[in-house]
Structures are given as structure tokens and as C-alpha cells.
Write a protein that holds these residues in place. Sequence first.
Motif, mmCIF file in Angstrom:
data_model
loop_
_atom_site.group_PDB
_atom_site.id
_atom_site.type_symbol
_atom_site.label_atom_id
_atom_site.label_comp_id
_atom_site.label_asym_id
_atom_site.label_seq_id
_atom_site.Cartn_x
_atom_site.Cartn_y
_atom_site.Cartn_z
ATOM 1 N N LYS A 1 0.877 -1.101 0.098
ATOM 2 C CA LYS A 1 0.164 0.097 0.000
ATOM 3 C C LYS A 1 0.836 1.254 0.026
ATOM 4 N N LEU A 2 1.967 1.012 0.785
ATOM 5 C CA LEU A 2 2.989 2.458 0.774
ATOM 6 C C LEU A 2 3.560 2.568 -0.629
ATOM 7 N N THR A 3 3.755 1.442 -1.270
ATOM 8 C CA THR A 3 4.340 1.463 -2.701
ATOM 9 C C THR A 3 3.465 2.165 -3.632
ATOM 10 N N GLN B 1 1.516 6.717 -6.802
ATOM 11 C CA GLN B 1 0.374 7.575 -6.933
ATOM 12 C C GLN B 1 0.716 8.954 -6.747
ATOM 13 N N LEU B 2 1.664 9.312 -5.550
ATOM 14 C CA LEU B 2 2.118 10.598 -5.421
ATOM 15 C C LEU B 2 3.180 11.056 -6.521
ATOM 16 N N ILE B 3 3.957 10.070 -7.107
ATOM 17 C CA ILE B 3 4.799 10.340 -8.171
ATOM 18 C C ILE B 3 4.188 10.682 -9.328
ATOM 19 N N ASP C 1 4.233 14.113 -11.415
ATOM 20 C CA ASP C 1 4.460 14.285 -12.932
ATOM 21 C C ASP C 1 3.604 15.109 -13.734
ATOM 22 N N GLU C 2 2.316 14.735 -13.232
ATOM 23 C CA GLU C 2 0.978 15.361 -13.872
ATOM 24 C C GLU C 2 1.097 16.871 -13.650
ATOM 25 N N LEU C 3 1.395 17.135 -12.099
ATOM 26 C CA LEU C 3 1.446 18.502 -11.803
ATOM 27 C C LEU C 3 2.514 19.256 -12.428
ATOM 28 N N ALA C 4 3.531 18.678 -12.590
ATOM 29 C CA ALA C 4 4.636 19.127 -13.350
ATOM 30 C C ALA C 4 4.474 19.711 -14.643
ATOM 31 N N GLU C 5 4.024 18.526 -15.150
ATOM 32 C CA GLU C 5 3.547 18.989 -16.668
ATOM 33 C C GLU C 5 2.327 19.854 -17.040
#
Length: 401
Positions: free
Chosen positions: A82-84, A89-91, A95-99
Motif C-alpha cells: 500500500k505504501l508503494t 500515486q504521489l509520483i 509528474d502530472e502537476l509538473a506537466e
Amino acid sequence: MKVVNVVLSILILLLAIASAVFSYFLFDKRSQLVEGWKKMATTINQSATEMDKGSGTKVGGELTVAALSHENYADLDAKLAKLTTQSRQLIKQRDELAETLRSIGTVAEMNNVGSSDAFKNMATYSTSKDDVVQGVGALIDRRNKIVQSVVEAVRRNLQLTIDANKLRAADQAALNQFSQRLTQFGNERRDFENTLNEIVRQAGGSSLNFSGNNFKGALDQARQAVNGLKGKLDEANRTIGARNQEIQRQKNELNGKNNEIATLKKSLDDKIYQLDGLRGALGLDKNDVLPMPWKPGSPEARKRIVGHVADVSSKYGYIAIDLGTESTVQQELGNKVGEINVNLTPGLEMVVSRGDLAVPTSDFVTKVKLTKVDKNCSIAEPIGEQKDTVQVGDKVWFDIN
């Protein structure tokens, strides 16, 4: 045998001592391992809890220190997965926020938009993010300035008040209001240009060109045409004013003439009344033509006067005539007879003839000019052609046809 037993006993003792020592060290290592496991579980729980903040996830509540205890080793793989998943999901979100930030910078027409890695890298993401925020802020500032300029221009030039906030929010009603007023302004502009063109054509000017930068020039051209027309109008007004003055003068003169005519008519009526009285005095009927008395010295009076040569002076070249300033002729006026003076004056020319004037055989003698006129006698001298010698008794008369 005894020695062997002693040796074995010593060995067993040594092994027991070694076992005790190793047991101690093993227990100590186990304690360290358990403590490290606990710290790792705490760190995992704290990490999951931190990642839960604002993420809408509750992984930290599932990955508690107790749940990650070595005592629950059998469930550890499922729980750590679940942590993975949360990390991935956060990564992905990062990435989506960066784009997204990079796309926002591109849409905001920034010249220094960072790469995708610059928005993901922990060392550079803050600077890249700040650049986008500044770029968006600059875009918003430009938009606000444009909106404010549009609002001011619309208020000043189109007499329309638009809420800047609604325009920034692309409020459809505000946009429709602006569009309708702009369309109305365009129609009014075209009507204005067409009307101005018609005025200029009526003023005798050429067609106006309002396109591009020609608007002011077209207005100047229209102003010149109108000024020319105004000049003609002023000249026409001056001419009309002069004509009106002349008409007024003529009216005044006409009124004066009318007054004069009225006066003359009254005088005429008086004269008619007097003439009617004269007709009665002369024994004439009212409808009879009243004879006009001859004026003294008139041709009518002079053509009827006949005098005679009273004396002839051959020495001095003059003749005396029995006519003077008191010589008259008679004129019948109804039942009356008027005496009309022939008004003889020096300088008058008369004819001298011999014989009866009533027959064609009257002989022409000469012409004479009166040089002196007395009361009953005149002195004359011959002039022009002389057919015969003037004799006493010759007739003297005026040759008036």
C-alpha cells in the motif's frame, strides 16, 4: 580416563561459557533488531501519514507501528504494498502537476518555461514553479490592464458601462452587451460616414475615404466642403438680406406711392367735382367732354394768332408787328369764350406771307425772329430766305402744324 573426563568437562564448560556469551550477544542483537524494526515501522507510518495529508488517502491509518510490528510479519508484504502504491500515486500526481505547470507556462507565453525534469527535480522545482507563478501573474496583470483599458474605452467612446469583474470572468451577458454596443457603434459609424459623404456630395465635394488612417483627412475634407457651402450660404444670406432690404425699401416706396395715389385720388375726386362744376358753368352736360383750356403760349394758341406788319424800316432792317405781350386768341369753352394769351417772347420765329391764309395762294415772303416784345407791339428782323420785300399789311403768323 580421568584426564579425558577432565578435558571433556573443561570443553563442555568452555562450550557452555561460549554458549552463554553468544546467547547474550544474540539477545542484544535481537533487541537492536526489534528496536530498529520499530523505528522503521514508525518512519513508514510517519511517511504514510505525511503523504496522506491533503491527498485524500488513509494509508497512514493502516500502516500503524503495531500493524508493521515483527509480530505481524506475515501481513507485512500486503501492508507495505500500500505504501508503494501510495508513493507511485504521489509520483504520478507530481509528474502530472509538473506537466500541468509547464503547460500553464507555455499557455502564458513564458519565454523561460523549464523542462519537465526541472519541475520534478527537488533542487529546481521551486524555482521553476515560481517562474510559472510569476508568468501567470504577469499574464493576469496584462489581462487586467487590457480589461481596464477596454472598460475605460467603452465608457469613454461608446457611452457604455461594463463591470470589469464580469468581463474578466467572461460573463456572457456582459460580453453580449459589449458586442451589441460595438455592433451598434459600427452601424452608427457607417451611417455617419454615409451621411457625411452625402453632405459633401451635396456641397459639391468628392467622395470621402474613411479607411485606415484617412479618417481625420476625410473629416478635414468634409469640413472644408461644409465651410465652402457655409460661405456660399452666408453670401446667399447676405444677398437675401440685401434683397429683403431692397424689397422693404420698395415696399416703403410703394406705401409712399399708395399714400401719394390716395392723396392724388382725393385730389382727382376734388378736380372731378370741380370739373363737373365747370361743366355746369359752361352749360355742358355731365357726360360731355370738358374742353381743355389752352395754355398761354401753347401751340394751340399760337397757331391761331395772326398779326400784321405795322411798319418796315429798310434803313435799320427791322419790321414792326401789331402783336405784343397782351395779344390773345379766343377759345370757345361751352357757352363761354376764353381769352388765351399767346405769350410772345423774344427769340420766337414767325412767318410773313401775303394773301389769304385760307387759300393755297398765300405767298410766302420770309421768316422773322422777334427781337423785342412790348405790350401791343413787337420788333422783328428777317431771317433766312426772303422771297419778296416785306410790306406793311403783310400777315405774320406761327408755322405750327
